[in-house]
Design a protein around this motif. Structure first.
Motif, PDB file in Angstrom:
ATOM      1  N   ARG A 201      -0.839   3.801  -1.299  1.00 42.70           N
ATOM      2  CA  ARG A 201       0.607   3.681  -1.438  1.00 42.70           C
ATOM      3  C   ARG A 201       1.238   5.066  -1.559  1.00 42.70           C
ATOM      4  O   ARG A 201       0.827   5.895  -2.354  1.00 42.70           O
ATOM      5  CB  ARG A 201       0.950   2.835  -2.661  1.00 42.70           C
ATOM      6  CG  ARG A 201       2.425   2.429  -2.740  1.00 42.70           C
ATOM      7  CD  ARG A 201       2.652   1.434  -3.863  1.00 42.70           C
ATOM      8  NE  ARG A 201       1.912   0.210  -3.666  1.00 42.70           N
ATOM      9  CZ  ARG A 201       2.325  -0.790  -2.879  1.00 42.70           C
ATOM     10  NH1 ARG A 201       3.447  -0.684  -2.207  1.00 42.70           N
ATOM     11  NH2 ARG A 201       1.599  -1.890  -2.761  1.00 42.70           N
ATOM     12  N   GLY A 202       2.247   5.333  -0.731  1.00 43.61           N
ATOM     13  CA  GLY A 202       2.947   6.612  -0.768  1.00 43.61           C
ATOM     14  C   GLY A 202       2.292   7.717   0.029  1.00 43.61           C
ATOM     15  O   GLY A 202       2.814   8.833   0.075  1.00 43.61           O
ATOM     16  N   ASP A 203       1.138   7.423   0.684  1.00 46.19           N
ATOM     17  CA  ASP A 203       0.447   8.467   1.446  1.00 46.19           C
ATOM     18  C   ASP A 203       0.998   8.500   2.870  1.00 46.19           C
ATOM     19  O   ASP A 203       0.397   8.010   3.820  1.00 46.19           O
ATOM     20  CB  ASP A 203      -1.055   8.197   1.463  1.00 46.19           C
ATOM     21  CG  ASP A 203      -1.850   9.415   1.912  1.00 46.19           C
ATOM     22  OD1 ASP A 203      -1.229  10.344   2.441  1.00 46.19           O
ATOM     23  OD2 ASP A 203      -3.074   9.421   1.717  1.00 46.19           O
ATOM     24  N   ASP A 204       2.172   9.110   3.030  1.00 49.67           N
ATOM     25  CA  ASP A 204       2.855   9.097   4.321  1.00 49.67           C
ATOM     26  C   ASP A 204       2.115   9.903   5.383  1.00 49.67           C
ATOM     27  O   ASP A 204       2.167   9.559   6.569  1.00 49.67           O
ATOM     28  CB  ASP A 204       4.277   9.647   4.170  1.00 49.67           C
ATOM     29  CG  ASP A 204       5.177   8.702   3.383  1.00 49.67           C
ATOM     30  OD1 ASP A 204       4.855   7.505   3.337  1.00 49.67           O
ATOM     31  OD2 ASP A 204       6.176   9.173   2.813  1.00 49.67           O
ATOM     32  N   ALA A 205       1.437  10.972   4.985  1.00 50.56           N
ATOM     33  CA  ALA A 205       0.779  11.835   5.969  1.00 50.56           C
ATOM     34  C   ALA A 205      -0.297  11.073   6.740  1.00 50.56           C
ATOM     35  O   ALA A 205      -0.324  11.082   7.976  1.00 50.56           O
ATOM     36  CB  ALA A 205       0.179  13.063   5.286  1.00 50.56           C
TER      37      ALA A 205
END
Length: 228
Positions: A81-85
């Motif tokens: 969660r939140g790991d956009d890269a």
């Protein structure tokens, strides 16, 4: 075909997902590392692969590269969660969609169903329909597309999105409508999925006669496939 390939090193989590998917009528095969998972995916015996990005050894991103080198099968990523890269990299490499962990088996199953529903859908306009927009030709029943007579190598989601745009050629289509019709789910807040897929499509489609991309961003309205 409803055989799901689960690739994740978390044995307990994979077991929980597999049990729920099987209760929902799917066949499931589990792999616990990227190398074995990619090899299994390339056998052609699965409808979709669910691939965890974070795995030791040959991780999910490398497994995705190997799968995409030899297959257009749908791939659903599991990301932190939140790991956009990692999420954006996966989409750029050809993943169809993602689910952020932790997620429930119900959520995962719903996302799998949404992807397969679009991949295996019967074309709305009936068998044998051909969509033609300028140099673009699409055969939805066969899930084939060409640009100026040359085959387009599209992922299942890219094909879905391009089909939606082709059916609405000359009119802007909102990102939410593209997500609903192309991915089978509402557009989430801050979701860049559609943007990444459309960027990939721009690179795969040829330019118009004046050098512009045939896929245009329409400010505050969405995307539009230009009619020549």
């Amino acid at each position: 075909m409803n055989h799901v390939l689960l690739i994740d090193d978390d044995v307990e989590l994979v077991g929980m997902f597999a049990e729920y998917l099987e209760q929902e009528g799917f066949s499931v095969t589990c792999m616990h590392n990227g190398e074995d998972g990619a090899r299994a995916a390339l056998t052609g015996g699965y409808a979709i692969a669910v691939l965890d990005v974070m795995m030791p050894g040959a991780g999910g991103i490398e497994a995705l590269r190997q799968i995409r080198a030899g297959s257009r099968m749908p791939v659903l990523m599991l990301t932190a969660r939140g790991d956009d890269a990692d999420r954006i990299l996966g989409l750029e490499l050809g993943a169809d969609d993602y689910v952020a962990k932790p997620c429930t088996p119900r959520e995962l199953t719903a996302r799998v169903r949404a992807i397969l529903r679009r991949t295996q859908a019967v074309p709305e306009s009936g068998p044998g329909v051909v969509l033609s927009v300028g140099k673009l030709t699409m055969l939805p029943e066969q899930r084939r597309a060409t640009w100026d007579g040359q085959h387009l190598d599209l992922t299942s989601t890219e094909f879905n999105l391009l089909e939606v745009l082709a059916r609405n050629a000359g009119r802007p289509v909102s990102k939410n409508d593209l997500s609903e019709q192309g991915l089978g789910r509402p557009l989430a807040r801050f979701d860049r999925n559609i943007d990444v897929h459309l960027s990939s499509l721009r690179h795969k489609l040829g330019p118009l006669a004046d050098g512009r991309s045939c896929l245009q961003t329409i400010y505050r309205q969405g995307y539009q496939l230009i009619k020549e």
